[in-house]
Design an enzyme around this catalytic site. Sequence first.
Site, PDB file in Angstrom:
ATOM      1  N   SER A  66       0.835  -1.198   0.000  1.00 14.25           N
ATOM      2  CA  SER A  66       0.000   0.000   0.000  1.00 14.25           C
ATOM      3  C   SER A  66       0.869   1.246   0.000  1.00 14.25           C
ATOM      4  O   SER A  66       0.362   2.354  -0.143  1.00 14.25           O
ATOM      5  CB  SER A  66      -0.893   0.003   1.232  1.00 14.25           C
ATOM      6  OG  SER A  66      -0.103  -0.094   2.391  1.00 14.25           O
ATOM      7  N   GLU A 115      -7.114  -2.004  -5.769  1.00 10.72           N
ATOM      8  CA  GLU A 115      -6.474  -0.953  -6.556  1.00 10.72           C
ATOM      9  C   GLU A 115      -5.377  -1.567  -7.434  1.00 10.72           C
ATOM     10  O   GLU A 115      -4.494  -2.262  -6.927  1.00 10.72           O
ATOM     11  CB  GLU A 115      -5.865   0.112  -5.640  1.00 10.72           C
ATOM     12  CG  GLU A 115      -6.916   0.929  -4.899  1.00 10.72           C
ATOM     13  CD  GLU A 115      -6.316   1.917  -3.910  1.00 10.72           C
ATOM     14  OE1 GLU A 115      -6.883   3.013  -3.769  1.00 10.72           O
ATOM     15  OE2 GLU A 115      -5.302   1.593  -3.268  1.00 10.72           O
ATOM     16  N   HIS A 122      -3.526  -3.941  -4.997  1.00  9.68           N
ATOM     17  CA  HIS A 122      -3.672  -3.624  -3.577  1.00  9.68           C
ATOM     18  C   HIS A 122      -5.058  -3.998  -3.055  1.00  9.68           C
ATOM     19  O   HIS A 122      -6.056  -3.369  -3.428  1.00  9.68           O
ATOM     20  CB  HIS A 122      -3.399  -2.118  -3.377  1.00  9.68           C
ATOM     21  CG  HIS A 122      -3.537  -1.656  -1.963  1.00  9.68           C
ATOM     22  ND1 HIS A 122      -4.081  -0.450  -1.622  1.00  9.68           N
ATOM     23  CD2 HIS A 122      -3.199  -2.255  -0.795  1.00  9.68           C
ATOM     24  CE1 HIS A 122      -4.069  -0.319  -0.309  1.00  9.68           C
ATOM     25  NE2 HIS A 122      -3.554  -1.408   0.220  1.00  9.68           N
ATOM     26  N   ASN A 150      -6.377   4.826   0.549  1.00  3.84           N
ATOM     27  CA  ASN A 150      -5.691   5.184   1.795  1.00  3.84           C
ATOM     28  C   ASN A 150      -5.547   6.696   1.959  1.00  3.84           C
ATOM     29  O   ASN A 150      -5.474   7.204   3.082  1.00  3.84           O
ATOM     30  CB  ASN A 150      -4.313   4.512   1.872  1.00  3.84           C
ATOM     31  CG  ASN A 150      -4.419   3.065   2.328  1.00  3.84           C
ATOM     32  OD1 ASN A 150      -5.491   2.601   2.710  1.00  3.84           O
ATOM     33  ND2 ASN A 150      -3.321   2.339   2.276  1.00  3.84           N
TER      34      ASN A 150
HETATM   35  N1  3HC Z   1     -11.693 -11.581   7.976  1.00  5.44           N
HETATM   36  C1  3HC Z   1     -12.535 -12.188   7.104  1.00  5.44           C
HETATM   37  N2  3HC Z   1     -13.865 -12.004   7.104  1.00  5.44           N
HETATM   38  C2  3HC Z   1     -14.355 -11.174   8.040  1.00  5.44           C
HETATM   39  C3  3HC Z   1     -13.556 -10.507   8.979  1.00  5.44           C
HETATM   40  C4  3HC Z   1     -12.145 -10.743   8.923  1.00  5.44           C
HETATM   41  N3  3HC Z   1     -11.293 -10.155   9.746  1.00  5.44           N
HETATM   42  N4  3HC Z   1     -14.339  -9.750   9.772  1.00  5.44           N
HETATM   43  C5  3HC Z   1     -15.597  -9.939   9.336  1.00  5.44           C
HETATM   44  N5  3HC Z   1     -15.613 -10.779   8.302  1.00  5.44           N
HETATM   45  C6  3HC Z   1     -16.754 -11.229   7.536  1.00  5.44           C
HETATM   46  C7  3HC Z   1     -17.759 -11.961   8.395  1.00  5.44           C
HETATM   47  O1  3HC Z   1     -17.473 -13.345   8.447  1.00  5.44           O
HETATM   48  C8  3HC Z   1     -19.050 -11.690   7.664  1.00  5.44           C
HETATM   49  O2  3HC Z   1     -19.160 -12.554   6.560  1.00  5.44           O
HETATM   50  P1  3HC Z   1     -20.613 -13.006   6.017  1.00  5.44           P
HETATM   51  O3  3HC Z   1     -21.258 -11.774   5.460  1.00  5.44           O
HETATM   52  O4  3HC Z   1     -20.305 -14.003   4.950  1.00  5.44           O
HETATM   53  O5  3HC Z   1     -21.350 -13.551   7.173  1.00  5.44           O
HETATM   54  C9  3HC Z   1     -18.846 -10.267   7.096  1.00  5.44           C
HETATM   55  O6  3HC Z   1     -17.442 -10.051   7.070  1.00  5.44           O
HETATM   56  C10 3HC Z   1     -19.503  -9.234   7.975  1.00  5.44           C
HETATM   57  O7  3HC Z   1     -18.957  -9.400   9.272  1.00  5.44           O
HETATM   58  P2  3HC Z   1     -19.738  -9.091  10.611  1.00  5.44           P
HETATM   59  O8  3HC Z   1     -21.201  -9.309  10.397  1.00  5.44           O
HETATM   60  O9  3HC Z   1     -19.073  -9.827  11.720  1.00  5.44           O
HETATM   61  O10 3HC Z   1     -19.387  -7.595  10.928  1.00  5.44           O
HETATM   62  P3  3HC Z   1     -19.668  -6.312  10.092  1.00  5.44           P
HETATM   63  O11 3HC Z   1     -20.945  -6.350   9.322  1.00  5.44           O
HETATM   64  O12 3HC Z   1     -19.437  -5.220  11.080  1.00  5.44           O
HETATM   65  O13 3HC Z   1     -18.481  -6.271   8.994  1.00  5.44           O
HETATM   66  C11 3HC Z   1     -16.383  -5.558   8.293  1.00  5.44           C
HETATM   67  C12 3HC Z   1     -17.151  -6.298   9.355  1.00  5.44           C
HETATM   68  C13 3HC Z   1     -16.487  -6.298   6.958  1.00  5.44           C
HETATM   69  C14 3HC Z   1     -14.920  -5.499   8.714  1.00  5.44           C
HETATM   70  C15 3HC Z   1     -17.036  -4.133   8.101  1.00  5.44           C
HETATM   71  O14 3HC Z   1     -17.125  -3.510   9.351  1.00  5.44           O
HETATM   72  C16 3HC Z   1     -16.256  -3.224   7.196  1.00  5.44           C
HETATM   73  O15 3HC Z   1     -16.412  -3.262   5.985  1.00  5.44           O
HETATM   74  N6  3HC Z   1     -15.407  -2.341   7.785  1.00  5.44           N
HETATM   75  C17 3HC Z   1     -14.567  -1.414   7.020  1.00  5.44           C
HETATM   76  C18 3HC Z   1     -13.298  -2.116   6.628  1.00  5.44           C
HETATM   77  C19 3HC Z   1     -12.413  -1.224   5.806  1.00  5.44           C
HETATM   78  O16 3HC Z   1     -12.642  -0.060   5.589  1.00  5.44           O
HETATM   79  N7  3HC Z   1     -11.309  -1.801   5.321  1.00  5.44           N
HETATM   80  C20 3HC Z   1     -10.287  -1.085   4.595  1.00  5.44           C
HETATM   81  C21 3HC Z   1      -9.162  -0.797   5.515  1.00  5.44           C
HETATM   82  S1  3HC Z   1      -7.866   0.101   4.734  1.00  5.44           S
HETATM   83  C22 3HC Z   1      -6.861  -1.085   4.109  1.00  5.44           C
HETATM   84  O17 3HC Z   1      -7.047  -2.256   4.254  1.00  5.44           O
HETATM   85  C23 3HC Z   1      -5.716  -0.573   3.315  1.00  5.44           C
HETATM   86  C24 3HC Z   1      -4.414  -1.116   3.776  1.00  5.44           C
HETATM   87  O18 3HC Z   1      -3.414  -0.656   2.906  1.00  5.44           O
HETATM   88  C25 3HC Z   1      -4.108  -0.752   5.205  1.00  5.44           C
END
Ligand code: 3HC
Length: 295
Positions: free
Chosen positions: A129, A162, A150, A201
């Site tokens: 990233s 990305e 990414h 990001n």
């Molecule tokens: N790994 C894999 N699957 C996961 C998980 C994890 N850590 N956490 C949750 N899930 C899955 C669950 O199993 C569930 O799957 P299903 O729909 O098949 O049942 C689904 O995601 C939804 O999970 P939950 O119902 O437990 O919880 P939420 O509805 O709150 O979703 C989330 C969790 C998907 C993490 C949601 O909150 C979300 O989209 N958050 C934002 C995440 C985000 O913005 N990510 C980008 C970060 S920046 C980045 O990565 C860039 C890098 O360069 C740092």
Amino acid sequence: MSAAEGANQREIERVLVVGAGAMGSQIAMVFALAGHHVTIQDIAESGLTTARKQLEERMDTAVAKGRTSASAAQEALSRLSFTTDLGNAASAADFVIEAATERLEIKQQIFADLDRFAPPHAILATNSSTLGSSKVAKVTHRPEQVCNVHFFNPALVMKCVEVVRHPQTSQATVDIVMELVRKIGKQPVLINKEIPGFVANRLMGVLRDEALNLLGAGIASTEDIDTAAKTALGHPMGPFELMDLVGIDINCMIAEATYAETTDPADLPHPMLREMHQAGNLGRKSGKGWYTYER
Ligand code: 3HC
């Protein structure tokens, strides 16, 4: 016909993921679920064991929730193999994605090895990233077949990928990778120029820093700022919850890498993030960040 066009004609069947951490292992599972044969390579046997266990647990949960059948999950898992031997794994790969430690010298060594061992048609991508792929392309003899691909955390869930080209990335490589990303069920976003933080990001960083400023000025609590982001803006997580998910260390590392490119002091890690990092409060992975987590 360029080597990358050769890859197009052969179809990408065999994928190698370098690095068995949270990102690498889930990226591998995404490809396996889409029908690819995937090798996960890591220097640490323990990392491979943990990755295998976590992916099996994820698939068990998906089956229990009725998201997939037991046989489909088993078939996908059986398409995964695990190894510490990079050369052997690379020699059969059509597409490689590197998700190792975010340190340039480590990535350059990996890309030099991949270039040596992977077939000429193979495309070499990095999930970095922070490091534009030009920095690793230059140690290869196939810079036109190198780009950033990414994924976002958690990679099994987040749709966006990305695809970032560097000045020498060929159009054939871009076309193959964009199509590959679509085929694995993700939404590719093409970024035409290397820029620190790419697009997502950079957007996340603006929101995060403003959230920290509001908290620091005593305007609102972490919980209320997160609630506003979720219920007013429709974000799935608030900025503090997201920092904890991504990791305070990763947030600092991204900011530091951005600053290294831009030398703009505004890009340095926010002082509040630095303090948390120094205190070892890294978010979900350490059990404590902005929130506390049961481990
Ligand atoms: N790994 C894999 N699957 C996961 C998980 C994890 N850590 N956490 C949750 N899930 C899955 C669950 O199993 C569930 O799957 P299903 O729909 O098949 O049942 C689904 O995601 C939804 O999970 P939950 O119902 O437990 O919880 P939420 O509805 O709150 O979703 C989330 C969790 C998907 C993490 C949601 O909150 C979300 O989209 N958050 C934002 C995440 C985000 O913005 N990510 C980008 C970060 S920046 C980045 O990565 C860039 C890098 O360069 C740092």
